[in-house]
Design an enzyme around this catalytic site. Structure first.
Site, mmCIF file in Angstrom:
data_model
loop_
_atom_site.group_PDB
_atom_site.id
_atom_site.type_symbol
_atom_site.label_atom_id
_atom_site.label_comp_id
_atom_site.label_asym_id
_atom_site.label_seq_id
_atom_site.Cartn_x
_atom_site.Cartn_y
_atom_site.Cartn_z
ATOM 1 N N THR A 1 -6.618 7.714 11.807
ATOM 2 C CA THR A 1 -6.927 8.772 10.844
ATOM 3 C C THR A 1 -7.279 9.887 11.520
ATOM 4 O O THR A 1 -8.166 9.821 12.700
ATOM 5 C CB THR A 1 -7.931 8.276 9.882
ATOM 6 O OG1 THR A 1 -8.560 9.190 8.934
ATOM 7 C CG2 THR A 1 -9.088 7.646 10.579
ATOM 8 N N ASP A 2 -7.268 11.045 10.910
ATOM 9 C CA ASP A 2 -7.749 12.411 11.343
ATOM 10 C C ASP A 2 -9.463 12.248 11.351
ATOM 11 O O ASP A 2 -9.902 13.282 11.976
ATOM 12 C CB ASP A 2 -7.311 13.534 10.355
ATOM 13 C CG ASP A 2 -7.648 13.354 8.947
ATOM 14 O OD1 ASP A 2 -7.592 11.989 8.437
ATOM 15 O OD2 ASP A 2 -7.795 14.168 8.183
ATOM 16 N N LYS B 1 -12.763 3.136 12.148
ATOM 17 C CA LYS B 1 -11.515 3.247 12.443
ATOM 18 C C LYS B 1 -11.357 3.445 13.973
ATOM 19 O O LYS B 1 -10.314 2.957 14.633
ATOM 20 C CB LYS B 1 -10.921 4.272 11.815
ATOM 21 C CG LYS B 1 -10.491 4.436 10.220
ATOM 22 C CD LYS B 1 -9.566 3.047 9.950
ATOM 23 C CE LYS B 1 -8.137 3.509 10.160
ATOM 24 N NZ LYS B 1 -6.970 2.622 9.626
ATOM 25 N N ALA C 1 -6.751 -1.266 5.551
ATOM 26 C CA ALA C 1 -7.876 -0.436 5.650
ATOM 27 C C ALA C 1 -8.831 -0.387 4.500
ATOM 28 O O ALA C 1 -8.724 -0.580 3.402
ATOM 29 C CB ALA C 1 -7.441 1.128 5.973
ATOM 30 N N TYR D 1 -16.620 5.617 8.028
ATOM 31 C CA TYR D 1 -15.260 5.557 8.005
ATOM 32 C C TYR D 1 -14.591 5.833 9.376
ATOM 33 O O TYR D 1 -13.943 4.977 10.020
ATOM 34 C CB TYR D 1 -14.497 6.136 6.836
ATOM 35 C CG TYR D 1 -12.979 6.016 6.941
ATOM 36 C CD1 TYR D 1 -12.391 4.976 6.989
ATOM 37 C CD2 TYR D 1 -12.355 7.448 7.149
ATOM 38 C CE1 TYR D 1 -10.865 5.001 6.783
ATOM 39 C CE2 TYR D 1 -11.007 7.262 7.214
ATOM 40 C CZ TYR D 1 -10.105 6.023 6.939
ATOM 41 O OH TYR D 1 -8.914 5.980 6.940
ATOM 42 N N GLY E 1 0.791 -1.166 -0.077
ATOM 43 C CA GLY E 1 -0.139 -0.023 -0.126
ATOM 44 C C GLY E 1 0.986 1.163 0.067
ATOM 45 O O GLY E 1 1.947 1.208 0.120
HETATM 46 N N1 NAP Z 1 -4.701 7.705 2.314
HETATM 47 C C1 NAP Z 1 -4.932 8.425 3.265
HETATM 48 O O1 NAP Z 1 -5.118 9.782 2.787
HETATM 49 C C2 NAP Z 1 -4.886 8.260 4.721
HETATM 50 C C3 NAP Z 1 -5.475 9.363 5.510
HETATM 51 C C4 NAP Z 1 -5.498 8.982 7.061
HETATM 52 C C5 NAP Z 1 -5.454 7.755 7.418
HETATM 53 N N2 NAP Z 1 -5.193 6.497 6.617
HETATM 54 C C6 NAP Z 1 -4.934 5.442 6.923
HETATM 55 O O2 NAP Z 1 -3.595 4.980 6.753
HETATM 56 C C7 NAP Z 1 -3.361 3.465 6.369
HETATM 57 C C8 NAP Z 1 -2.680 3.348 5.191
HETATM 58 O O3 NAP Z 1 -3.207 4.186 3.971
HETATM 59 P P1 NAP Z 1 -2.855 3.912 2.745
HETATM 60 O O4 NAP Z 1 -3.108 5.196 1.911
HETATM 61 O O5 NAP Z 1 -1.594 3.377 2.493
HETATM 62 O O6 NAP Z 1 -3.643 2.722 2.143
HETATM 63 P P2 NAP Z 1 -3.569 1.908 0.831
HETATM 64 O O7 NAP Z 1 -2.738 2.130 -0.226
HETATM 65 O O8 NAP Z 1 -4.951 1.538 0.678
HETATM 66 O O9 NAP Z 1 -2.891 0.397 1.421
HETATM 67 C C9 NAP Z 1 -3.712 -0.588 2.368
HETATM 68 C C10 NAP Z 1 -3.257 -1.661 2.006
HETATM 69 O O10 NAP Z 1 -3.727 -2.808 2.955
HETATM 70 C C11 NAP Z 1 -4.149 -3.718 2.044
HETATM 71 N N3 NAP Z 1 -5.602 -4.392 2.575
HETATM 72 C C12 NAP Z 1 -6.895 -3.796 2.488
HETATM 73 N N4 NAP Z 1 -7.618 -4.467 2.918
HETATM 74 C C13 NAP Z 1 -7.023 -5.441 3.691
HETATM 75 C C14 NAP Z 1 -7.465 -6.675 4.460
HETATM 76 N N5 NAP Z 1 -8.957 -6.796 4.513
HETATM 77 N N6 NAP Z 1 -6.773 -7.656 4.689
HETATM 78 C C15 NAP Z 1 -5.347 -7.369 4.543
HETATM 79 N N7 NAP Z 1 -4.849 -6.385 3.710
HETATM 80 C C16 NAP Z 1 -5.754 -5.610 3.295
HETATM 81 C C17 NAP Z 1 -4.532 -3.260 0.602
HETATM 82 O O11 NAP Z 1 -4.329 -4.100 -0.165
HETATM 83 P P3 NAP Z 1 -5.069 -4.086 -1.422
HETATM 84 O O12 NAP Z 1 -5.060 -2.701 -2.056
HETATM 85 O O13 NAP Z 1 -4.372 -5.413 -2.395
HETATM 86 O O14 NAP Z 1 -6.427 -4.584 -1.086
HETATM 87 C C18 NAP Z 1 -3.265 -2.201 0.745
HETATM 88 O O15 NAP Z 1 -2.074 -2.899 0.229
HETATM 89 C C19 NAP Z 1 -4.896 3.080 6.451
HETATM 90 O O16 NAP Z 1 -5.168 2.448 7.572
HETATM 91 C C20 NAP Z 1 -5.842 4.388 6.269
HETATM 92 O O17 NAP Z 1 -7.043 4.195 7.132
HETATM 93 C C21 NAP Z 1 -4.791 6.872 5.255
#
Ligand code: NAP
Length: 286
Positions: free
Chosen positions: A99-100, A127, A58, A123, A10
């Site tokens: 998350t925020d 979380k 997530a 969401y 991710g």
């Molecule tokens: N992106 C943002 O702006 C943001 C903001 C605030 C907080 N966050 C938090 O930060 C974290 C990382 O975000 P990110 O942007 O890196 O997300 P991401 O790129 O979507 O990465 C999430 C990873 O988790 C895997 N995954 C999803 N569902 C799963 C499951 N049920 N079991 C096992 N693996 C699973 C995904 O694999 P697949 O894609 O192959 O399903 C992906 O590799 C998350 O917890 C998110 O809630 C993100």
């Protein structure tokens, strides 16, 4: 230390893999390797006997979470519960990325670790439930991040805000961006570095905010991207009320850490981090 990263391909997971590989034995688990919603699948965590398990998995498509609350709670709450339970059994530390969006967004200044969460969408609620389940393992860090941008792009969102803005500008599309919602843009490389420091310095367990310093509206974020790249697309301000979305979003969800600086951990300004990201992606020379 031996560290397992769940969601290793991710956006954040990719930079955690790179950052922690310097000095630690790091094992990455993709969604193909582990399904966090399935307790049996989580037993793979035990096989590696790690000291630390970082759970980045997530379901974070905010509007879709309103349509599929069961899935949101399975991935964002039951998943972290499974991971925390298994971690506790093997006496490993759990790090849960939150998350925020656990905050309601009415504060008008950055939320700190001392503020009480009160999420306003599915969401955020799911979380926050994940945070509580994670705390069942006394050896835990809940690390809240926000508005991530990283080279791997959010796998479930097809890119990130920076990439979306650049793509639209290159296609000469008119761009409409909100100027009434405030966020803390955060470079995943910096977030990963903060977590590396947290793990290595053995900080007291608990909840931490790990964003870049400062905050802006999405419009100001977009303007900064274009200014750094010398682009001048047709950029128009819109209001939240003009957008048709399923999930309500917090108006002001910028974060700030009051705990990390006490341990000598301080993130740099988001504008500086953004400039480095543009260099990393090859959009700009240093
Ligand atoms: N992106 C943002 O702006 C943001 C903001 C605030 C907080 N966050 C938090 O930060 C974290 C990382 O975000 P990110 O942007 O890196 O997300 P991401 O790129 O979507 O990465 C999430 C990873 O988790 C895997 N995954 C999803 N569902 C799963 C499951 N049920 N079991 C096992 N693996 C699973 C995904 O694999 P697949 O894609 O192959 O399903 C992906 O590799 C998350 O917890 C998110 O809630 C993100």
């Amino acid at each position: 230390m031996k560290i397992v990263i769940v969601g290793s391909t991710g956006q954040l997971g990719t930079d955690l893999m790179k950052m922690l590989s310097g000095g630690h034995k790091v094992i990455g688990l993709t969604h193909g390797d582990i399904e966090v919603t399935d307790r049996n699948s989580c037993l793979i965590l035990k096989e590696h006997h790690p000291d630390v398990i970082i759970n980045t998995a997530a379901f974070h498509k905010t509007d879709q979470c309103e349509e599929e609350p069961e899935k949101a709670f399975m991935v964002n709450a039951i998943g972290p519960r499974n991971v925390a339970e298994v971690s506790k059994e093997i006496e490993a530390t759990t790090i849960f990325i939150s998350t925020d969006y656990v905050f309601e967004g009415t504060k008008n200044e950055p939320y700190t670790e001392n503020d009480v969460p009160n999420p306003i969408n599915t969401y955020g609620i799911s979380k926050l439930a994940g945070e509580f389940f994670t705390r069942q393992n006394p050896k835990h860090y809940v690390v809240r991040v926000a508005s991530l941008f990283g080279a791997a792009g959010a796998s479930s969102k097809s890119g990130n805000f920076v990439e979306t803005m650049i793509a639209k500008a290159k296609m000469r599309e008119p761009i409409f961006v909100l100027n009434d919602r405030w966020v803390s843009p955060t470079y995943t490389r910096d977030g990963a570095e903060t977590m590396k420091k947290m793990i290595e310095s053995g900080l007291p367990f608990g909840t931490y905010h790990a964003t870049n310093e400062g905050f802006c509206t999405w419009f100001q974020f977009a303007k900064q991207i274009f200014s750094l790249l010398g682009l001048k697309p047709a950029l128009t301000i819109i209001k939240t009320t003009q957008m048709q979305v399923k999930a309500q979003r917090p108006k002001f969800s910028a974060l700030r850490s009051v705990k990390l600086p006490k341990h000598g951990i301080r993130a740099r300004e988001w504008t500086e981090a953004l400039a480095d990201y543009l260099v990393e992606m090859g959009y700009k020379q240093r």
